[in-house]
Write an enzyme that holds these catalytic residues in place. Structure first.
Site, PDB file in Angstrom:
ATOM      1  N   SER A 130      15.900  21.487 -16.001  1.00 20.14           N
ATOM      2  CA  SER A 130      14.730  22.281 -16.335  1.00 20.14           C
ATOM      3  C   SER A 130      15.223  23.579 -16.965  1.00 20.14           C
ATOM      4  O   SER A 130      16.302  24.064 -16.647  1.00 20.14           O
ATOM      5  CB  SER A 130      13.932  22.574 -15.066  1.00 20.14           C
ATOM      6  N   HIS A 182       0.833  -1.229   0.000  1.00 15.98           N
ATOM      7  CA  HIS A 182       0.000   0.000   0.000  1.00 15.98           C
ATOM      8  C   HIS A 182       0.861   1.270   0.000  1.00 15.98           C
ATOM      9  O   HIS A 182       0.432   2.307   0.511  1.00 15.98           O
ATOM     10  CB  HIS A 182      -0.955   0.038   1.199  1.00 15.98           C
ATOM     11  N   GLU A 193      10.193   8.249 -16.756  1.00 17.67           N
ATOM     12  CA  GLU A 193       8.807   8.698 -16.948  1.00 17.67           C
ATOM     13  C   GLU A 193       8.273   8.274 -18.314  1.00 17.67           C
ATOM     14  O   GLU A 193       7.115   7.890 -18.458  1.00 17.67           O
ATOM     15  CB  GLU A 193       8.725  10.221 -16.791  1.00 17.67           C
ATOM     16  N   LYS A 213      17.066  21.245 -10.963  1.00  9.66           N
ATOM     17  CA  LYS A 213      16.330  20.039 -11.345  1.00  9.66           C
ATOM     18  C   LYS A 213      17.199  18.965 -11.984  1.00  9.66           C
ATOM     19  O   LYS A 213      18.119  19.232 -12.741  1.00  9.66           O
ATOM     20  CB  LYS A 213      15.229  20.412 -12.344  1.00  9.66           C
TER      21      LYS A 213
END
Ligand code: ARG
Length: 442
Positions: A261, A140, A274, A267
């Site tokens: 970024s 979970h 992804e 970043k």
């Protein structure tokens, strides 16, 4: 009509399979007396030249010739003249495309087996290096029990092993030759289907000529296997994203696999992970698209089936790229063992161990042990401390037999090290699993 009908823009991908099929067919026609030796030799030579022209990028694909079959044949006629016209004896584009696509999917299965194996190898190497690195095992998404990083990675090695066996099954089942089915009913010529099947590496000819030209379930099976494999990659990609996040910091990827970024200088985004996480949508889409294409199609060939190729080609490219990206990331990633350990050593993650202690040392039924431990967790939670910080008196109050000795069971290392059951997370067990995985998969 031309724009909707023409397929050369994508089925040119099948040139290798198409030419291999034609060469086998021509040899067979010669063997059974339907081509003279000279005609066969001219065809073989001409086809070799066409193959070379395509390989070298010199071949001019023409829309007016519609598909790969007619493009190759038209060029063959330019090269060798009349004998080219005899190549299509006892054959139809229906069994020709059934053959080409089957061969292509077979090659794709073989390539993917290597691609997946490479990812397994990378995972096993990392697992070996970090067989004893402790991190929180989750259910979970909540801390459940401490596990080792090697163990976690080996879970994916197993999933990928099943993916390989799915592609192998697909390959095994598809490995029958449709060639010689002709348009759908077979042919009056005395062809030798065994011979072409053998020449092309098939186990046997397909038993039914209508099935041979009408069926694409091998491509569905391929796409189903690809979708399942993509699902595994997507789950792993999500874990990479989580582990890379500032909240976890379990792993680092080098600049080779992250992006910055354009506005936020700090970043380091795990874009490759992804993207892999996203790609499974295309795979499932390809499977869905082919399935809907095929459903309700009366036997045998219908032009609908020309639309089977683009999703399949795209899925193959997508999966192969995803596997390469994952393999690259796994090889690239560095592990922050301290951050993993810190995260593991929180959230009462060894509460199960205390319950196990009560069972093993005091002979309590597990349900009672679970209840007592639950009460101690509640107490520690109220106090804002860990289980190991509770006093001897607290322990004794929960159960008279419970002494400070139990604290030795509460370390995360101890917890993991005790899980020596077959397939369990203990470092020794993981090292055994690594050796076995190398044997089974590499
Ligand atoms: N381009 C076709 C396909 O991909 C080849 C088979 C065409 N057969 C036919 N009878 N039109 O399915």
């Amino acid at each position: 009509m031309s724009r909707i009908n023409v397929s050369i823009s994508f089925d040119r991908k099948l040139y290798h399979q198409d030419i291999a099929g034609s060469k086998a067919h021509a040899d067979m026609l010669h063997r059974v007396g339907l081509l003279t030796a000279e005609e066969c030799a001219a065809i073989q030579q001409g086809l070799d030249q066409v193959h070379q022209e395509i390989e070298e990028g010199r071949f001019v694909f023409k829309d007016e010739h519609e598909d790969i079959h007619m493009n190759v044949e038209a060029r063959l006629r330019e090269l060798i003249g009349a004998p080219a016209g005899r190549l299509h004896t006892a054959r139809s584009r229906n069994d020709q495309i059934a053959l080409d696509f089957r061969l292509w999917v077979r090659d794709a299965c073989d390539q993917l087996d290597g691609d997946i194996r490479a990812l397994q190898a990378a995972l096993i190497d990392q697992a070996d290096t970090h067989a004893d690195a402790i991190l929180p095992g989750l259910t979970h998404l909540q801390p459940a029990q401490p596990v080792t990083f090697g163990h976690h990675l080996l879970a994916y090695v197993e999933m990928l092993g099943r993916d390989r066996s799915r592609f192998a099954d697909c390959r095994r089942r598809l490995n029958e030759s449709p060639l010689g089915a002709a348009a759908l009913a077979g042919t009056p010529y005395a062809i030798d289907r065994q011979m072409t099947a053998r020449a092309l590496g098939f186990d046997r000819p397909m038993a039914n000529s209508m099935d041979a030209v009408a069926s694409r379930d091998y491509a569905q099976e391929f796409l189903a296997a690809a979708t399942i494999c993509g699902t595994h990659l997507s789950r792993f990609a999500e874990e990479i994203v989580l582990w890379m996040s500032n909240q976890y910091r379990f792993i680092r990827l080098s600049d080779a696999f992250t992006t910055g970024s354009s506005i936020m200088p700090q970043k380091k985004n795990p874009d490759a992970a992804e993207l892999v996480r996203a790609k499974v949508g295309r795979l499932a889409g390809a499977f869905t698209s082919l399935t809907i294409l095929l459903k309700g199609l009366a036997l045998t060939y219908s032009k609908d089936m020309q639309d089977d190729k683009e999703p399949t080609f795209e899925a193959m490219e997508t999966l192969s790229l995803s596997l390469a990206a994952m393999t690259g990331m796994v090889r690239d990633l560095s592990v922050n063992r301290e951050a993993m350990h810190r995260a593991a050593d929180s959230g009462f993650i060894t509460a199960t161990d205390l319950a196990d202690y009560l069972v093993l040392h005091l002979g309590l039924p597990f349900r009672d042990a679970h209840h007592i431990t639950g009460a101690l967790v509640k107490l520690a939670e109220d106090r804002g401390c860990g289980l190991a910080d509770l006093s001897d008196a607290d322990l004794a109050a929960a159960h008279p037999g419970l002494t400070g000795d139990a604290r030795s069971w509460l370390t995360v290392e101890g917890s993991a090290a005790r899980r020596t059951s077959e397939g369990g997370t203990a470092p020794d067990q993981v090292r055994r699993q690594i050796a076995a995985a190398r044997e089974r998969f590499l």
